[in-house]
Design a protein around this motif. Structure first.
Motif, PDB file in Angstrom:
ATOM      1  N   ASP A 198       2.615   0.108  -5.403  1.00  6.94           N
ATOM      2  CA  ASP A 198       1.437  -0.517  -5.996  1.00  6.94           C
ATOM      3  C   ASP A 198       0.310   0.466  -6.293  1.00  6.94           C
ATOM      4  OD1 ASP A 198       0.743   0.013  -3.406  1.00  6.94           O
ATOM      5  OD2 ASP A 198       0.675  -2.079  -2.775  1.00  6.94           O
ATOM      6  N   LEU A 242       6.109  -6.426 -10.319  1.00  2.73           N
ATOM      7  CA  LEU A 242       4.871  -7.046  -9.816  1.00  2.73           C
ATOM      8  C   LEU A 242       5.068  -8.550  -9.941  1.00  2.73           C
ATOM      9  CD1 LEU A 242       1.941  -7.190  -8.892  1.00  2.73           C
ATOM     10  CD2 LEU A 242       1.224  -6.611 -11.206  1.00  2.73           C
ATOM     11  N   SER A 243       5.236  -9.184  -8.795  1.00  2.56           N
ATOM     12  CA  SER A 243       5.683 -10.574  -8.771  1.00  2.56           C
ATOM     13  C   SER A 243       4.610 -11.510  -8.227  1.00  2.56           C
ATOM     14  CB  SER A 243       6.912 -10.673  -7.874  1.00  2.56           C
ATOM     15  OG  SER A 243       6.508 -10.451  -6.521  1.00  2.56           O
ATOM     16  N   TYR A 296       4.112 -10.802  -4.553  1.00  5.81           N
ATOM     17  CA  TYR A 296       3.204  -9.693  -4.223  1.00  5.81           C
ATOM     18  C   TYR A 296       1.765 -10.192  -4.199  1.00  5.81           C
ATOM     19  CZ  TYR A 296       0.630  -5.308  -4.386  1.00  5.81           C
ATOM     20  OH  TYR A 296      -0.238  -4.295  -4.095  1.00  5.81           O
ATOM     21  N   VAL A 297       1.401 -10.954  -5.214  1.00  2.00           N
ATOM     22  CA  VAL A 297       0.036 -11.491  -5.276  1.00  2.00           C
ATOM     23  C   VAL A 297      -0.216 -12.409  -4.085  1.00  2.00           C
ATOM     24  CG1 VAL A 297      -1.541 -12.971  -6.596  1.00  2.00           C
ATOM     25  CG2 VAL A 297      -0.125 -11.286  -7.780  1.00  2.00           C
ATOM     26  N   ASN A 310      -0.627 -10.512  -0.789  1.00  2.00           N
ATOM     27  CA  ASN A 310      -1.790  -9.646  -0.690  1.00  2.00           C
ATOM     28  C   ASN A 310      -3.120 -10.334  -0.941  1.00  2.00           C
ATOM     29  OD1 ASN A 310      -0.829  -6.958   0.041  1.00  2.00           O
ATOM     30  ND2 ASN A 310       0.483  -7.289  -1.734  1.00  2.00           N
ATOM     31  N   MET A 326       0.850  -1.179   0.000  1.00  2.00           N
ATOM     32  CA  MET A 326       0.000   0.000   0.000  1.00  2.00           C
ATOM     33  C   MET A 326       0.892   1.237   0.000  1.00  2.00           C
ATOM     34  SD  MET A 326      -3.492   0.842   2.220  1.00  2.00           S
ATOM     35  CE  MET A 326      -4.709  -0.372   1.770  1.00  2.00           C
ATOM     36  N   GLU A 345       6.726  -5.408  -0.609  1.00  2.00           N
ATOM     37  CA  GLU A 345       6.076  -6.720  -0.712  1.00  2.00           C
ATOM     38  C   GLU A 345       6.352  -7.374  -2.061  1.00  2.00           C
ATOM     39  OE1 GLU A 345       2.008  -5.842   0.142  1.00  2.00           O
ATOM     40  OE2 GLU A 345       2.309  -6.000   2.309  1.00  2.00           O
TER      41      GLU A 345
END
Lengths: 400, 400
Positions: free
Chosen positions: A230, A387-388, A391-392, A395, A189, A276
């Motif tokens: 992000d 964006l890896s 990260y997904v 989150n 965030m 993240e």
């Protein structure tokens, strides 16, 4: 001391006149440290703060904004394990009660303190009330712990971590014998108008609240405001700067501003490196815009583009996605005048790809993307990440 | 026919007066179909188009925009396997040459056609020149194939697929005996101002270019413009509408507009359901805004938020992230007046969470998020998807 040095230890207790502590108060289910206190022993108590620009502001942000209106700050109490955002009037009352408890405990310990001199910061999941029994018991314990004489900067920096994997601290020792220290947390965030982050900076330099405020705003504008992991801006972002004046040195406003900027820049790099799911540290520089603001808008457009970020995760020099992203800026550009480079290798120029554009090596951990618009001298840099999968993963399973 | 029916077959060749074909011309390394032709046999040749709002426009977009200025369209040639974007003057010449080749082949077959009556659409990787030897040989072959008498709508819909897993077609048979058909491709780089997508709509209704244009703009504004998979807007987005007039029926502008809207809406739902990495079909509805435009801005803010999208991937009713996202809208909101619901269950109201907010079941494939701002009567809905591992996987290894 003959030269200014920047270190990554001690943090908020590096300057004279500050104590801190960090404990596990039981707010986090994990039992990890979750309550931190930073205390200004004086002789001065000047303070300044900048806060999230999100219209949905957490209770502690609204409280601390009121506190800072006085320009005077004795202590900062920070908790991880809960953001206390979107928690209604009861949540605001919890923040108020916490500040009062800190003031009472400090007063009992012999330092007459009012609740209006105590800033409160919270981080964690949005929407749950804090377990106030644990918070209040923790306040008593942490003031007791700090009174025991520990400097405690390291412990405080650990206690504010959420998805952070490492604590973030900085200490800038100025050659003129004053020091600026700081700690930060924030891993997701993270977006303009401050990342989801809590930052406390301390200095033993003498400076009034207005000077602190000016230095802090100038520094955050160029650092935390340009960290965009992000595109999501938190409800709890807070950056505080406290001055004890204990060094009895009064730096010039320019010296102070330079020190605050250097410390914020270093903390920013630490936040980026621990974001993240990060596998790549990415800087997006846009140059040749009509003005710096346009350059910043363009850099953000690219930094927030999911297709650019997934390509970089794959070490893929897919420069076409950079062009497609920059094509969406809200001001007029000339696509044929743009040049794009990855890690110093030009990949697009004069409206067409450069030879070897698909072969640029992006396998390393640092990727620099430079976009030259060739329409003026405006320039800006934004820090972001790829964006890896991580990260997904991180989150998609945070609250439940 | 007594009632209007909407089917998902035949597509562009469902209306009378259209032929189509799809072949493998060798543009894609995979050998999959990659060249499609849609041909209007008349007696009318009216056409309209809407295109990407990205300032970086691919060569075929710039060509087709010129073609549509005449309001007359005989044929559309579409290729997958390469976007022909950011390819310089040479890339534009390739588009021009392709249109000329199509016109020449059609003329040879007995239908006098000019290059300025041939729209060109391309989709695939940005930045590479097309293999023109294969494209031109393919043009000869595809016109020959179509001349063989096939209707070919299905084959055309397959030949325009990139990361799509299924072809998308629609056919609306109006009760007054005219038909509107269509095909679409698009799976990623899907964002407002048209998704990364190519759409060809055909009708045998009689309508002039201005009427087609008005119906098409009204429909795309409410459908494709409100499909936002990843916030990334393509350089190649194109939606075309061709009328043959072969039914000899002239619907009212309202009837035509309703049909185009229904067809676009259905294709939109198909694009959403087949988006890259999709595991959830998500609709974000914002109501109670000051005006529809404000509602749309707010819905997009939420639909593009990576933290909201990863939470939904995890079936996690993390409504705090919805609040944090909506807090960043560029107009004033009252956070305490907002209500949020997931799949019909209120999770946030009066500034605080509702009981059971964390237990709402989002395990199904469809998630409806409704945000009521309570400041007016403006309303808008945006379709999006979750942000999944599969999205990251697909987009981290596309060009290389």
């Amino acid at each position: 001391m003959t030269e200014t040095r920047l270190l990554r230890e001690q943090g908020v207790t590096a300057p004279a006149g500050f104590r801190a502590a960090g404990i596990a108060a039981g707010i986090k289910a994990s039992g990890n440290p979750d309550l931190a206190l930073v205390f200004n022993e004086g002789p001065d108590y000047a303070g300044a703060g900048v806060f999230t620009s999100n219209q949905v502001k957490a209770a502690p942000v609204r409280w601390s904004q009121q506190v800072l209106k006085g320009g005077r700050l004795r202590a900062v109490i920070l908790n991880s394990g809960g953001a206390n955002a979107c928690t209604g009037p009861g949540g605001f009352q919890d923040t108020h009660t916490t500040a009062e408890a800190v003031a009472a405990a400090l007063s009992q310990w012999g330092t007459e303190t009012g609740a209006v001199e105590v800033a409160v910061c919270s981080t964690g999941l949005i929407g749950d009330r804090l377990p106030m029994d644990k918070v209040l018991a923790g306040v008593t314990e942490i003031v007791h712990e700090m009174a025991g004489g520990l400097v405690g900067g390291d412990e405080a920096a650990r206690a504010i971590m959420t998805t952070d994997t490492v604590p973030k601290q900085v200490a800038l020792h100025h050659k003129d014998n004053w020091t600026l220290g700081g700690m930060a947390k924030g891993a997701g965030m993270l977006a303009p108008s401050l990342a989801t982050m809590l930052v406390v900076l301390t200095t033993d330099a003498k400076a009034d609240a207005a000077t602190l405020d000016q230095a802090l705003r100038a520094a955050t504008k160029l650092t935390f405001d340009r960290l965009d992991i992000d595109g999501s801006c938190s409800t709890n972002d807070t950056v505080l700067l406290l001055s004890s004046g204990a060094s009895e040195i009064t730096p010039s406003p320019e010296e102070l501003e330079a020190a605050v900027l250097a410390a914020c820049d270093d903390l920013c790099a630490q936040l980026q490196a621990d974001a993240e799911g990060v596998t790549k540290r990415v800087t997006i520089t846009v140059a040749g815009a009509g003005c710096d603001d346009d350059a910043l808008v363009a850099a953000r457009c690219i930094a927030r583009d999911s297709l650019v970020k997934t390509a970089l995760f794959g070490s893929d020099p897919n420069w076409g996605r950079v062009l497609a992203a920059v094509g969406m800026v809200p001001f007029t550009i000339d696509p044929d005048a743009i040049t794009v480079s990855f890690n110093g290798s030009a990949v697009f120029s004069d409206g067409a790809p450069m030879p070897g554009a698909r072969e640029v090596d992006l396998s390393g951990a640092d990727i620099n993307v430079v976009v030259e618009l060739n329409q003026g001298s405006g320039q800006a840099m934004v820090r972001t990440t790829d964006l890896s999968h991580a990260y997904v993963e991180e989150n998609s399973a945070y609250s439940s």
